[in-house]
Design an enzyme around this catalytic site. Structure first.
Site, PDB file in Angstrom:
ATOM      1  N   ASP A 122       0.905  -1.048  -0.043  1.00 33.98           N
ATOM      2  CA  ASP A 122      -0.077   0.101  -0.046  1.00 33.98           C
ATOM      3  C   ASP A 122       0.925   1.273   0.235  1.00 33.98           C
ATOM      4  OD1 ASP A 122      -2.485  -1.720   0.115  1.00 33.98           O
ATOM      5  OD2 ASP A 122      -2.327  -1.861   2.329  1.00 33.98           O
ATOM      6  N   TYR A 166       0.993  -7.408  -3.838  1.00 32.18           N
ATOM      7  CA  TYR A 166       0.797  -8.725  -2.819  1.00 32.18           C
ATOM      8  C   TYR A 166      -0.498  -9.611  -2.961  1.00 32.18           C
ATOM      9  CZ  TYR A 166      -2.252  -5.189  -0.764  1.00 32.18           C
ATOM     10  OH  TYR A 166      -3.219  -4.199  -0.522  1.00 32.18           O
TER      11      TYR A 166
END
Length: 803
Positions: A122, A166
């Site tokens: 993120d 991810y």
């Protein structure tokens, strides 16, 4: 990675929500040890606005706390993994930044930690100018720093790396063709484990095929960071369902699996219990090929064990009021946890918050809340009712009605004992807060029944000509829906009145929200019976709005595999969207009350036999606000005739009653078309009042004559500019003893739902400018000031909102 390396299975904590207390973590470690989980990943909450944790070393006090946490985990046989997230602002090519990162991790290593994780999830993919010159790619920069840190720490046996890509949906252009993942697979040292969440951030299922593809790209088996039970993305959702959608056979393609749990500690018993069952089944399969993990069977086992936990007398933060024999090894002398960063602590119910009490009329000052001496905890208010299919729903009264509230309070008495949650109630709780991609059986039934009742309401519309069989079918199905709503109200009652305050502290916002939605939905279903306009009406456009239902969630109806946060609100949100005013989120998005009450409430349409009790209530409010005495009124109906009489006589279909265990305690009245209503009042209501209260012979008290004059003034005209956009009007009255402010809001939503269902496009309410309590209450519900000084009462403020 050596094949003899242990499979890492455990819990992630510390990234989202309020931090758990040390006492809670000790309980967590006890659970993990009991259920065979072996790994605990701790990530200190990194608030960039206040402190960049990876840049600063711990203070001596913080060191002592972390040392204790590491030692406690090791004493339980758990692998403690310390994680940092430096990616937000690190300059990868800066030797200074790298030194700071090493210094921080060396400090943690000196405290006894032997396993670490570097997380780059993120964050922005772009590189600064210096890094662009030093590295060939974003992935190359991350891998270079990670490899150096890994060597600096002495190549620990467990070292985790979370990539920026991810999950499958974040890979560009795909998992197999991602240059980023290819660089990670080729350049990251082989004994560093890569973290992965699956095809999505929150994956419904994990398949062997997808993991095999990823393993070939990364050149190593990944570790799953499982967000199945994470609820930080939606304040109205909680996930109590079992670990599901991950077959134990996946273990041969994984380095491990760590569950990112609910933010609320007490919500994680079933998720972790069933995760332990999943993990142990994988171990057992190597010895017994017939052993398979069954989510439903594991859920039943977890529910059975959780029942004892739920009924323990535990305080918030896991302070036990008596020694817990099963967990005495955890801690028998716990300090009160710090709650300044969490939800408001729940205090004794003897205190009373300020409430939006609506006085008799707009010229009266607001009532002052009265003190409530205690909370009624008895279970005499059971609200389950039976219904005959052929009997109109509106003809039956759920809950007590009539009589004197004070006498009923005396008869019912107070009960200081704590109740116990039943296993059926806990199953209901879990079914209503199940999993992000799937509802439990109770939630499915709630949504399917409400959808069917809404879609088939033409069978019982105001001028329906449907066959009696169809009417009986509708009312029979409505009966089951109403019973389920009553069970939800009882669940709220039991959670608030239960012995376990730790569970109350963590779960109350969710059971409170669903209780309120059930009250509105129940009132709406009651109202539909004989009060909704027929399908031939052009005003019934709300029935065609998009709604969610079915076996799972709205994502499935769209035919797309969306992340769960696309459809906010969980079951509460889906029930909301099935209501005519469901798209108005400001009506539903409010925090729970500071003082929870286990009082049982019911909201339903008005019946003729309620008139006497309503008149008594508004008379009581008038006496309180005016400081008057009974002798001031020659006739007991005068106040009720002025405040409620016209609406109850000429548009009762837009009147709703609020009642608790003691009887009627509030009402909301609506006028669908103010223009038409005013004409009808002048033609029939005012003449009837003149006949009822004749001034002849001086027999009528002067105060009565003043109120009759006010009745006539009430029928003055509102500007056409107001009525064009806001054709409907409302009035809300409630006794000041109401402890839960949300009930007033829920009562008002019930009326707005009915007005919208029959085609109203806007509603208004006249308020005195000095009535700040009511102004604030309506403003929070999306009402805006429309007029000032142009209403019937020249000092009044008109607040309106579109529907």
């Amino acid at each position: 990675m050596e094949k003899t390396s242990p499979f890492l299975c455990g819990v992630v904590e510390g990234f989202y929500g309020r931090p758990w207390s040390m006492d809670q973590r000790k309980v967590l470690f006890h659970w993990m040890q009991q259920w065979g989980l072996n790994t605990y990943l701790y990530g200190p909450k990194d608030d960039l606005k206040h402190r960049l944790l990876w840049r600063e070393v711990y203070s001596p006090e913080e060191e002592a706390q972390l040392r204790t946490l590491i030692a406690e985990a090791h004493s339980r046989g758990l692998r403690f993994v310390y994680a940092l997230s430096p990616g937000q602002d690190i300059v990868f090519s800066s030797s200074c930044d790298l030194t700071l990162l090493k210094r921080k991790l060396r400090q943690v290593s000196d405290l006894g930690c032997q396993a670490f994780a570097i997380l780059f999830d993120d964050i922005d993919h772009s590189l600064c100018q210096a890094d662009s010159e030093a590295f060939s790619s974003f992935a190359h920069a991350q891998v270079t720093v990670t490899n150096e840190i890994y060597r600096f720490l002495g190549e620990p046996p467990v070292f985790l790396f979370c990539p920026t890509e991810y999950c499958g949906s974040l890979c560009s252009p795909s998992v197999s063709k991602s240059p980023y993942l290819q660089t990670v697979g080729e350049d990251l040292l082989p004994n560093i484990t890569v973290i992965w969440t699956g095809s999505k951030v929150i994956s419904r299922k994990l398949s062997v095929d997808c993991l095999a593809e990823l393993e070939s790209v990364l050149q190593r088996p990944p570790l799953i960071w499982d967000n199945l039970h994470a609820n930080d993305y939606d304040s109205r959702r909680l996930f109590l369902g079992p670990f599901k959608g991950r077959e134990p056979q996946l273990r041969s393609h994984l380095r491990g699996l760590l569950l990112n749990p609910n933010c609320e500690f007490e919500a994680n018993y079933i998720p972790l219990h069933t995760l332990g069952s999943w993990y142990r089944s994988g171990e057992e399969e190597r010895k017994d090929e017939d052993c398979e993990y069954c989510p439903d069977r594991s859920l039943s086992a977890a529910l059975h064990d959780w029942m004892e936990e739920l009924n323990q007398p535990l305080q918030a933060g896991r302070q036990s009021t008596r020694a817990d024999q099963r967990s005495s090894a955890l801690s028998s002398h716990c300090k009160t946890p710090e709650r300044s960063d969490g939800p408001s602590s729940f205090r004794g119910t003897s205190a009373v918050a300020k409430l939006p009490v609506f006085p008799l009329n707009s010229s009266s000052p607001p009532s002052s809340p009265t003190n409530v001496k205690g909370e009624r905890e008895g279970r005499d208010g059971e609200m389950k009712r039976s219904i005959l299919p052929s009997q109109p729903l509106g003809s039956r009264l759920v809950g007590p009605s009539g009589g004197n509230r004070g006498q009923k309070a005396h008869d019912q008495g107070l009960c200081g004992g704590k109740g116990l949650l039943s296993e059926s109630q806990v199953r209901l709780l879990v079914g209503l807060h199940y999993l992000p991609h799937e509802h439990g059986p109770s939630a499915q039934k709630l949504l399917q029944d409400l959808t069917w009742l809404k879609s088939n309401c033409q069978a019982i519309s105001a001028n329906s000509k449907k066959a009696p069989q169809k009417v009986d079918e509708w009312r029979g199905r409505a009966s089951g829906f109403l019973s389920l709503c009553d069970e939800i109200a009882q669940l709220h009652y039991s959670v608030v009145g239960g012995a376990n305050r730790a569970v109350l502290y963590d779960l109350y916002p969710y059971v409170w929200d669903l209780r309120n939605m059930a009250l509105v939905a129940k009132a709406f279903v009651y109202w539909l019976d004989g009060r909704v306009l027929s399908d031939s009406s052009t005003l019934g456009s709300w029935r065609n709005c998009f709604h969610w239902c079915g076996k799972t969630t709205g994502a499935d109806l769209l035919g797309v595999e969306s992340e769960p946060w696309v459809f906010k609100g969980g079951v509460s949100g889906e029930v909301q969207m099935l209501l005519p005013v469901g798209s108005n989120s400001e009506l539903f998005s409010h925090p729970p009350p500071l003082f929870p009450t286990s009082r049982l409430y019911n909201i339903r349409p008005y019946h003729g036999k309620d008139k006497m009790e309503l008149y008594r209530m508004v008379r009581q409010l008038h006496l309180r606000t005016q400081g008057g005495q009974e002798s001031n009124f020659a006739h007991p109906d005068v106040v009720g005739d002025r405040c409620l009489g016209p609406c109850l006589a000429m548009c009762p279909e837009y009147s709703f009653i609020l009642e608790d265990e003691l009887g009627v305690c509030g009402c909301v009245l609506g006028i669908f078309d103010v223009r038409s209503f005013a004409k009808r009042c002048q033609a029939s209501w005012i003449p009837a009042m003149r006949d009822k209260y004749p001034p002849k012979g001086g027999t009528t008290h002067p105060n009565t004559q003043d109120l009759i004059q006010l009745m006539e003034e009430d029928q003055g005209e509102y500007p056409d500019s107001l009525l064009y956009h806001f054709p409907s009007q409302l009035r809300l009255d409630a006794l000041p003893e109401l402890v839960d402010i949300s009930i007033s809001r829920t009562l008002l939503i019930a009326l707005l739902t009915a007005l919208k269902a029959n085609g109203s496009q806007g509603v208004f309410c006249e308020v005195q400018p000095t009535d700040r309590q009511r102004l604030e209450f309506l403003t929070k519900l999306g009402f805006l000031e429309i007029l000032r000084g142009e209403a019937r009462s020249r000092e009044g403020v008109v607040l309106g909102r579109l529907l």
